[in-house]
Design a protein around this motif. Structure first.
Motif, PDB file in Angstrom:
ATOM      1  N   THR A  92       0.849  -1.198   0.000  1.00  0.00           N
ATOM      2  CA  THR A  92       0.000   0.000   0.000  1.00  0.00           C
ATOM      3  C   THR A  92       0.880   1.242   0.000  1.00  0.00           C
ATOM      4  O   THR A  92       2.049   1.186   0.351  1.00  0.00           O
ATOM      5  CB  THR A  92      -0.859   0.096   1.287  1.00  0.00           C
ATOM      6  OG1 THR A  92       0.001  -0.140   2.389  1.00  0.00           O
ATOM      7  CG2 THR A  92      -2.002  -0.861   1.283  1.00  0.00           C
ATOM      8  N   ASP A  93       0.251   2.382  -0.359  1.00  0.00           N
ATOM      9  CA  ASP A  93       0.949   3.664  -0.225  1.00  0.00           C
ATOM     10  C   ASP A  93       0.867   4.113   1.227  1.00  0.00           C
ATOM     11  O   ASP A  93       0.065   3.601   1.993  1.00  0.00           O
ATOM     12  CB  ASP A  93       0.275   4.731  -1.106  1.00  0.00           C
ATOM     13  CG  ASP A  93       0.398   4.363  -2.574  1.00  0.00           C
ATOM     14  OD1 ASP A  93       1.428   3.801  -2.951  1.00  0.00           O
ATOM     15  OD2 ASP A  93      -0.566   4.623  -3.336  1.00  0.00           O
ATOM     16  N   SER A  95       0.125   7.456   3.703  1.00  0.00           N
ATOM     17  CA  SER A  95      -0.345   8.849   3.689  1.00  0.00           C
ATOM     18  C   SER A  95      -0.648   9.302   5.111  1.00  0.00           C
ATOM     19  O   SER A  95      -1.770   9.219   5.568  1.00  0.00           O
ATOM     20  CB  SER A  95      -1.573   9.008   2.792  1.00  0.00           C
ATOM     21  OG  SER A  95      -2.495   7.999   3.071  1.00  0.00           O
ATOM     22  N   GLY A 197       8.277   3.447  -6.085  1.00  0.00           N
ATOM     23  CA  GLY A 197       7.381   2.442  -6.645  1.00  0.00           C
ATOM     24  C   GLY A 197       7.672   1.038  -6.117  1.00  0.00           C
ATOM     25  O   GLY A 197       6.820   0.158  -6.196  1.00  0.00           O
ATOM     26  N   THR A 199       8.552  -1.906  -3.165  1.00  0.00           N
ATOM     27  CA  THR A 199       7.881  -2.203  -1.892  1.00  0.00           C
ATOM     28  C   THR A 199       8.894  -2.540  -0.800  1.00  0.00           C
ATOM     29  O   THR A 199       9.817  -3.322  -1.028  1.00  0.00           O
ATOM     30  CB  THR A 199       6.921  -3.409  -2.084  1.00  0.00           C
ATOM     31  OG1 THR A 199       5.966  -3.043  -3.082  1.00  0.00           O
ATOM     32  CG2 THR A 199       6.201  -3.767  -0.801  1.00  0.00           C
ATOM     33  N   GLU A 215       6.867   7.590   2.632  1.00  0.00           N
ATOM     34  CA  GLU A 215       5.852   8.336   1.874  1.00  0.00           C
ATOM     35  C   GLU A 215       6.539   9.320   0.917  1.00  0.00           C
ATOM     36  O   GLU A 215       6.235   9.367  -0.274  1.00  0.00           O
ATOM     37  CB  GLU A 215       4.944   9.083   2.865  1.00  0.00           C
ATOM     38  CG  GLU A 215       3.849   9.893   2.215  1.00  0.00           C
ATOM     39  CD  GLU A 215       2.913  10.531   3.258  1.00  0.00           C
ATOM     40  OE1 GLU A 215       3.135  10.371   4.479  1.00  0.00           O
ATOM     41  OE2 GLU A 215       1.963  11.201   2.839  1.00  0.00           O
ATOM     42  N   GLY A 218       8.046   7.835  -2.176  1.00  0.00           N
ATOM     43  CA  GLY A 218       7.134   7.172  -3.121  1.00  0.00           C
ATOM     44  C   GLY A 218       7.279   5.653  -3.097  1.00  0.00           C
ATOM     45  O   GLY A 218       7.063   4.983  -4.113  1.00  0.00           O
ATOM     46  N   ARG A 220       6.221   1.792  -1.570  1.00  0.00           N
ATOM     47  CA  ARG A 220       5.020   1.124  -1.082  1.00  0.00           C
ATOM     48  C   ARG A 220       5.422   0.242   0.089  1.00  0.00           C
ATOM     49  O   ARG A 220       6.604  -0.074   0.277  1.00  0.00           O
ATOM     50  CB  ARG A 220       4.377   0.296  -2.190  1.00  0.00           C
ATOM     51  CG  ARG A 220       4.316   1.079  -3.499  1.00  0.00           C
ATOM     52  CD  ARG A 220       3.312   0.513  -4.441  1.00  0.00           C
ATOM     53  NE  ARG A 220       1.981   0.946  -4.081  1.00  0.00           N
ATOM     54  CZ  ARG A 220       0.870   0.262  -4.389  1.00  0.00           C
ATOM     55  NH1 ARG A 220       0.961  -0.882  -5.033  1.00  0.00           N
ATOM     56  NH2 ARG A 220      -0.315   0.716  -4.044  1.00  0.00           N
TER      57      ARG A 220
END
Ligand SMILES: Cc1ncc(COP(=O)(O)O)c(C=O)c1O
Length: 472
Positions: A92-93, A95, A197, A199, A215, A218, A220
């Motif tokens: 997941t991202d 935030s 991008g 993980t 975060e 960028g 994951r």
């Protein structure tokens, strides 16, 4: 360079940890007789002194009772502890937004009860000695006339290498890069090992500063559950590695925050072997490891690194001098990348601060500070945990940390940490809401409470917090 040698004096804590695991897991029911010292010596090829020391540790933890001429018996296990559930292993991202900065700013408000940001008790820091070191550096005139170019000042790197050797992790000074605190070390480690991008698998709950870096870069995330006493779940990590391409793993085996766990040497070695076999770098956050509350400092994972794949990150922020902003990284095969990234970002950390940090690490002062603070934090975390259970609604669970000075409090499932955070602030109480420790903003009914300054002065505030939680 690393070694497989186990430092004398830590093997007994490993044996104690295994027995504790068995006790807590219900292998020995309360009142049951535990294996004799001799049989444990045979099982674990350990000396009598080692096994006796392990049993003594368990007695001190209130888990075992020694009966004259009869052996050791299991006592009733403690109150239930918080549980970190696993979630679906899907990248997941992250935030987190502005919340982390807001929470950090609470530390600057002296009117708030200090259960928020995890800061050491200023009264326990070696302020007088640091001022003396600072004055000596100022008199020498060093530290102001040049940039601090990577990999940093030799005098500090040598002091860090000596300290690493003393905790079972011999390193060469030229394998260390000094940084502006632990967070810079961790961020450089992420940048050196991962590209946007990709993980990363992280121990969860995880320090929010690292989540913010993830975060910003960028990346994951897949969250691997931590256990309040045994650290990252190797079983779940193995599954994640099987199912997804993972660029790096972030874990805290020698001392986690906010859970306060310590994985034990065996499990730490297993973690390093698992990742080495798959050629996945391990970013080791060891900012808390020196604050082992029973005085048994576990060697970092770096001690078991043969392949240069462990990036050991640590700092002086939680132990001795948060304001210095001095840390370091031993990045193995990623050292050249780390140096270059540091240089392109802001050249390098302040030489002045590095000189003061070196003065602190040399000459035994740092060890003395640790001895003094560990025992105080041990007493404060236990006492505050009891006070939480006495003041909060039934169903509340709280950790008994092995390292550091934070408590992880799991509230009844209807509680909402963010609402409680806002209400507590209005009532003059700082705390950190659980969701900040997860990429997916999980832990909605958990709080982290800082116990570093715990004492009777703050008891009324904690009782008010308990009532506030009960009303939500
Ligand atoms: C677990 C953990 N890792 C790393 C850091 C960052 O260390 P530093 O304050 O030295 O940048 C912190 C600080 O809060 C922390 O709690």
């Amino acid at each position: 360079m690393a070694t497989r040698r186990t430092p004398a004096g830590t093997r007994y804590s490993d044996i104690a940890e295994r027995l504790e695991r068995a006790l807590r897991g219900g292998v020995y029911r309360p009142g049951a007789r535990l294996p004799s010292v001799r049989s444990l010596c045979r099982t674990w090829t350990a000396s009598i002194t080692t096994v006796v020391a392990a049993y003594r540790l368990l007695e001190r933890r209130g888990l075992v009772e020694a009966r004259a001429q009869s052996g050791h018996y299991a006592l009733v296990p403690g109150a239930p502890e918080p549980v970190v559930e696993r979630t679906r292993l899907v990248p997941t991202d992250v935030s987190l937004g502005q919340l982390a900065l807001l929470v950090m700013k609470d530390s600057r408000d002296p009117r708030l009860a200090p259960f928020g940001p995890a800061m050491p008790d200023p009264e326990l820091l070696p302020n007088r000695e640091l001022r003396r070191i600072l004055a000596a550096v100022a008199r020498s005139g060093a530290g102001l006339d040049a940039y601090g170019v990577p990999p940093g000042l030799d005098v500090l790197r040598t002091a860090v290498a000596r300290r690493a050797a003393a905790i079972g992790c011999p390193l060469r000074a030229d394998g260390i890069v000094t940084t502006a605190g632990g967070l810079e070390a961790l961020t450089l480690a992420l940048r050196a090992t991962c590209r946007a991008g990709q993980t990363v698998a992280i121990e969860s709950p995880m320090y929010y500063g690292l989540l913010q870096s993830i975060e910003a870069l960028g990346l994951r995330v897949i969250e691997i559950p931590g256990h309040p006493r045994y650290g990252i779940s190797l079983e779940v990590l193995r599954e994640a590695l099987d199912e997804h391409p993972i660029a790096a793993v972030v874990a805290m085996p020698a001392g986690s925050s906010p859970l306060g766990s310590r994985s034990g040497e065996e499990s730490t070695r297993e973690l390093v072997e698992l990742l080495t076999a798959r050629q996945v770098p391990l970013i080791e956050d060891d900012v808390l490891g020196d604050l082992a509350l029973d005085g048994v400092r576990q060697p970092p994972a770096k001690a078991f690194d043969r392949a240069g794949l462990v990036l050991w990150c640590s700092s002086l922020s939680k132990t001795a001098a948060p304001g210095l902003r001095v840390g370091w990284i031993a990045a193995g095969r990623f050292q050249a990348a780390v140096e270059h990234l540091q240089f392109t970002n802001a050249v390098g950390p302040s030489p002045l601060n590095q000189l003061v940090a070196a003065g602190l690490l040399e000459g035994g002062l740092y060890e003395r500070v640790l001895r003094r603070t560990r025992s105080v934090y041990a007493a404060r975390t236990i006492d505050m945990a009891e006070a939480v259970l006495a003041s909060f609604p039934s169903g509340t669970r709280v950790t008994r940390p092995s390292v550091g000075f934070s408590l992880w409090v799991e509230l009844p499932p209807t509680a909402d940490a963010q609402t409680i955070y806002a209400a507590a602030l209005r009532d003059g109480i700082a705390l950190t809401p659980g969701p900040l420790f997860s990429a997916k903003l999980r832990y909605r009914h958990a709080l982290r409470l800082c116990a570093s300054r715990w004492g009777d002065t703050w008891r009324p505030a904690l009782q008010r917090l308990g009532k506030l939680v009960a009303r939500r």
